[in-house]
Design a protein around this motif. Sequence first.
Motif, mmCIF file in Angstrom:
data_model
loop_
_atom_site.group_PDB
_atom_site.id
_atom_site.type_symbol
_atom_site.label_atom_id
_atom_site.label_comp_id
_atom_site.label_asym_id
_atom_site.label_seq_id
_atom_site.Cartn_x
_atom_site.Cartn_y
_atom_site.Cartn_z
ATOM 1 N N ARG A 146 0.870 -1.173 0.180
ATOM 2 C CA ARG A 146 0.029 0.045 -0.168
ATOM 3 C C ARG A 146 0.725 1.317 0.001
ATOM 4 O O ARG A 146 2.256 1.224 0.297
ATOM 5 C CB ARG A 146 -0.847 0.053 1.338
ATOM 6 N N LYS A 152 -1.430 8.718 -1.448
ATOM 7 C CA LYS A 152 -2.734 7.965 -1.821
ATOM 8 C C LYS A 152 -2.572 7.316 -2.934
ATOM 9 O O LYS A 152 -1.579 7.514 -3.709
ATOM 10 C CB LYS A 152 -3.464 9.210 -1.869
ATOM 11 N N TYR A 153 -3.554 6.654 -3.141
ATOM 12 C CA TYR A 153 -3.857 5.960 -4.447
ATOM 13 C C TYR A 153 -4.056 7.061 -5.356
ATOM 14 O O TYR A 153 -4.970 7.810 -5.080
ATOM 15 C CB TYR A 153 -5.088 4.819 -4.487
ATOM 16 N N LYS A 157 -10.606 6.573 -3.504
ATOM 17 C CA LYS A 157 -10.342 5.507 -2.466
ATOM 18 C C LYS A 157 -11.323 4.534 -2.202
ATOM 19 O O LYS A 157 -12.576 4.769 -2.140
ATOM 20 C CB LYS A 157 -10.458 6.352 -1.013
ATOM 21 N N TYR A 159 -13.609 1.592 -0.947
ATOM 22 C CA TYR A 159 -14.378 1.254 0.430
ATOM 23 C C TYR A 159 -13.772 0.118 1.197
ATOM 24 O O TYR A 159 -13.390 0.198 2.387
ATOM 25 C CB TYR A 159 -15.975 1.000 0.322
ATOM 26 N N GLU A 161 -10.871 -3.528 -0.009
ATOM 27 C CA GLU A 161 -9.923 -4.360 -0.784
ATOM 28 C C GLU A 161 -10.188 -5.713 -0.492
ATOM 29 O O GLU A 161 -10.592 -6.148 0.456
ATOM 30 C CB GLU A 161 -8.515 -3.887 -0.657
#
Length: 569
Positions: A146, A152-153, A157, A159, A161
């Motif tokens: 991660r 951040k991705y 984002k 909810y 994974e």
Amino acid sequence: MLMASRVFAVGFVLAFLAFSVSITSASIVETSFLVKNLTVNRLCQEQVIAAVNGSLPGPTLRVNEGDTLVVHVFNRSPYNLTIHWHGVFQRLTPWADGPEFVTQCPIMPGNNYTYRFNLTGQVGTLWWHAHSQWIRATVYGALIIRPREGQKYPFVKPYREDTIMLGEWWNADVIEVENSALATGSAPNNSDAYTINGWPGDLFSCPSNKTYRLEVVPGRTYLLRIINAALNNQFFFKIANHNMTVVGVDAAYTNPLLTDVIVLGPGQTTDVLITADQSPGSYYMAAHPYASAAGVSFNNGTTTAILVYENSTSSTPILPILPPFNDTATVFRFSSNLTSLVTSPFWQPVPQTVDENMFITIGLGLAACGANQTCGGIFGQRLSASMNNHSFVLPTGISLLEAALRNVSGVYTTDFPDQPPLQFDYTNVSNSFDLNLLMTPKLTSLKSVKYNSTVQIVFQNTALIGIEDHPMHLHGFNFYVLAQGFGNYNPQNATANFNLINPQERNTLGVPVGGWAVIRFRANNPGVWFMHCHLDVHMPWGLGTAFLVENGGTPESTLPQPPADLPQC
Ligand code: C2O
């Protein structure tokens, strides 16, 4: 001892903070793998398998980018084995890469080895697997990276994974399946089922069977990390009535790609976003093979898991319609539409110049049966495979990396050729059984390259014995996929169409069946790095070679000494 522990490396962080203005942290994630026999029930029968920490798949490892992973492997199985961290760069930790007889001798039964490496410069989904014989059929698990704290991705984002691991199951001891095929040079038995997270799914009726279920909340978006851990099959994967948005492959971010089907070769991973935006109910996720080799038998089964909406009452899940087994057009469309997200913090521009230009034929062939032996390959010979007609053989008494470090002669040569020994009409099927082209010498030949050189490879599939899509995997590096196509590679036409701007970046690529692909990478990591077909039927037949990346003359570009517990042969 078997629980993963997360130890905050205070000393490191304090030292780091002293030199850095940004608040950032890196942890040491330490865990143990106890590998031993486990009896499991699949397809209504008991089977003894090698398993890590008593589970199939093995444990999921979760780290943040920048963390150090320490895995103590205790081999209490009856087999020699090693663990490979598929896709991890292993910058200056080549002794932790894991392929048997390439970077280490196997861990013998009763022995231990600690793998220690960091995960810097890549975010997304990777995985780990045994890298000795076919033990990876049951010794595998996910490795999830991660973003580090504060990052951040580059997408909405999710909810939640979840991880979907596609696997392959034999109602047999896989080592026996492999060894009996190798003894006679014939093709090994096909598997009996494919699996999702260890289970074949609902299409196999068996009371003790379980089917993996993922419960979703209506309206929410989920990140699915899909991994192909099968030995010998590429897969199509679909979710009934749900589109997927691809956001990453092989732990590299991609531009979003909306699709109803994804394709994964063994070794590849695909991260997708899905939104639970359909009418509440249950929907199958399903995978079945992409079988590119015409006329070759394969297990045509389908594995399933269930996506179920929270509180939904409907009972029978909807099954998606998967593409035909030989749907090369869908495979090519998917794989040639992927591009890299160049705004990713980890993106490195494509090197625009090339130091090492290689053209490598990949495909099948034959090897001599041997006097007084009976072989099961065509023409009474052994089935074989090669790159530039070199059929790769691993050493047995020492690893290639130790031989390189200690200058042990007689273990390997560095004359792996940049061109095939003979030019011919590579993809013409009328050549498939030409005995003048089929015989492959068994060699341990490496390609030696200077530190930091850029290497370009054109992989050219041959029609020898049969044309087939080979998932080519490079250890230690990601590569850029500049172009792909069908037929014989034509540099005049292809070069003009190279994507040098935002090509997909990966560690494993399915080279189009009866076609070619061009990849490029920077050899910025000293060591010995295996490159091979990730179909486990082809690797022991010799479809591989290794790069010997020389030292660069600074401490950061010099092969380190091995750890004290490195297994000995
Ligand atoms: Cu995932 Cu050398 O392999």
